[in-house]
Design a protein around this motif. Structure first.
Motif, PDB file in Angstrom:
ATOM      1  N   TRP A 168      22.273  17.467 -22.939  1.00  0.00           N
ATOM      2  CA  TRP A 168      21.025  17.968 -23.053  1.00  0.00           C
ATOM      3  C   TRP A 168      19.937  17.129 -22.057  1.00  0.00           C
ATOM      4  O   TRP A 168      19.184  17.678 -21.503  1.00  0.00           O
ATOM      5  N   LEU A 169      20.583  15.788 -21.638  1.00  0.00           N
ATOM      6  CA  LEU A 169      19.629  14.985 -20.815  1.00  0.00           C
ATOM      7  C   LEU A 169      19.623  15.881 -19.524  1.00  0.00           C
ATOM      8  O   LEU A 169      18.531  15.937 -18.659  1.00  0.00           O
ATOM      9  N   ALA A 198      20.368  18.909 -18.484  1.00  0.00           N
ATOM     10  CA  ALA A 198      19.766  20.079 -18.819  1.00  0.00           C
ATOM     11  C   ALA A 198      18.244  20.252 -18.726  1.00  0.00           C
ATOM     12  O   ALA A 198      17.565  20.796 -17.943  1.00  0.00           O
ATOM     13  N   TRP A 199      17.697  19.057 -19.556  1.00  0.00           N
ATOM     14  CA  TRP A 199      16.293  18.659 -19.304  1.00  0.00           C
ATOM     15  C   TRP A 199      15.785  18.313 -17.719  1.00  0.00           C
ATOM     16  O   TRP A 199      14.762  18.730 -17.405  1.00  0.00           O
ATOM     17  N   LEU A 200      16.731  17.318 -17.287  1.00  0.00           N
ATOM     18  CA  LEU A 200      16.264  17.023 -16.053  1.00  0.00           C
ATOM     19  C   LEU A 200      16.536  18.345 -14.967  1.00  0.00           C
ATOM     20  O   LEU A 200      15.482  18.318 -14.016  1.00  0.00           O
ATOM     21  N   ARG A 258      15.590  21.173 -15.784  1.00  0.00           N
ATOM     22  CA  ARG A 258      14.485  22.190 -15.858  1.00  0.00           C
ATOM     23  C   ARG A 258      13.360  21.616 -15.269  1.00  0.00           C
ATOM     24  O   ARG A 258      12.292  22.449 -15.134  1.00  0.00           O
ATOM     25  N   ARG A 259      12.946  20.362 -15.228  1.00  0.00           N
ATOM     26  CA  ARG A 259      11.868  19.754 -14.818  1.00  0.00           C
ATOM     27  C   ARG A 259      11.867  20.179 -13.176  1.00  0.00           C
ATOM     28  O   ARG A 259      10.464  20.240 -12.990  1.00  0.00           O
TER      29      ARG A 259
END
Length: 250
Positions: free
Chosen positions: A120-121, A123-125, A127-128
């Motif tokens: 999740w971490l 993937a979030w990075l 997406r940023r």
């Protein structure tokens, strides 16, 4: 073979396999060495040495990606990895066994949490889609994580990938190449300082190193057959159990 050696060699074999496919090998080597009666600081140092060949082999696998990097960036990364790894190893050498034993379960929990949240971490990075950070921020990030890696190796790969994501590295292959390079360099200098500091239990570390190399080879071949969610869940569960055992010992 005694139970002690069976535990040590099995832990190293499985740790080498885990590091080859997902990481988390330190969750096994450190507790196994403590079980065998090795003091916590020496157990951390000896387990780190046992897993060193895997880091070196992983780095060699990304030679092409590393060769494409700016030479000044690569040189600075090498220097900071050396200095940070040396600082972390020096900090470990002056940490009393009693204090380190109290710290270990928290470090294991941190590494387990990072491992559990990594998909999740990262993937979030991704997406940023943030632009690359400045040279100062990148240098500080490598130095800080290298100190952590020299002191305690658990969760190092996840920390490095997260750091490079935060710094704006958009290529996963380059991030993996840098992660492996930093891991190999800081672990090498840390292992040298552990040895000079007299905290490596060679009669246990060397056979474990051989077992870890075999485990890494087998893990690379067999790991693809295991569903990633099952493998990740097993590693997280191992980390939680090991942390709980260390809390109980404390």
């Amino acid at each position: 073979m005694s139970l002690e050696w069976a535990v040590l060699l099995l832990a190293a074999l499985l740790a080498g396999g885990l590091n080859a496919v997902a990481g988390g090998g330190s969750f096994l080597t450190l507790p196994a060495l403590v079980f065998a009666g090795v003091p916590p600081v020496a157990a951390n140092a000896s387990g780190t040495l046992a897993l060193l060949p895997g880091y070196v082999a992983s780095t060699l696998g990304f030679r092409r990606e590393l060769g494409s990097l700016d030479r000044r960036r690569l040189g600075l990364t090498l220097l900071l990895s050396l200095l940070g790894g040396a600082a972390g190893a020096g900090l470990l050498l002056i940490t009393p066994n009693a204090a380190f034993q109290r710290i270990v379960p928290w470090l294991l929990l941190l590494a387990t949490l990072l491992f559990a949240l990594a998909p999740w971490l990262l993937a979030w990075l991704a997406r940023r889609g943030k632009g690359e950070a400045g040279a100062g921020a990148a240098a500080a990030g490598v130095a800080i994580v290298s100190v952590y890696g020299g002191y305690f190796n658990g969760g190092l790969g996840i920390l490095l990938l997260a750091m490079y994501g935060l710094l704006g590295e958009r290529s996963l292959n380059r991030a993996n190449a840098l992660k492996n390079l930093v891991s190999a360099v800081l672990t090498t200098i840390a292992a040298v300082l552990y040895a000079l500091g007299g905290v490596v239990v060679w009669q246990k570390a060397l056979p474990m190193m051989v077992a870890a190399v075999i485990g890494g080879y087998l893990g690379a071949r067999l790991g693809r057959r295991l569903p990633p969610p099952i493998l990740r869940s097993a590693i997280v569960l191992t980390g939680i159990v090991m942390a709980a055992l260390f809390f109980a010992r404390g």
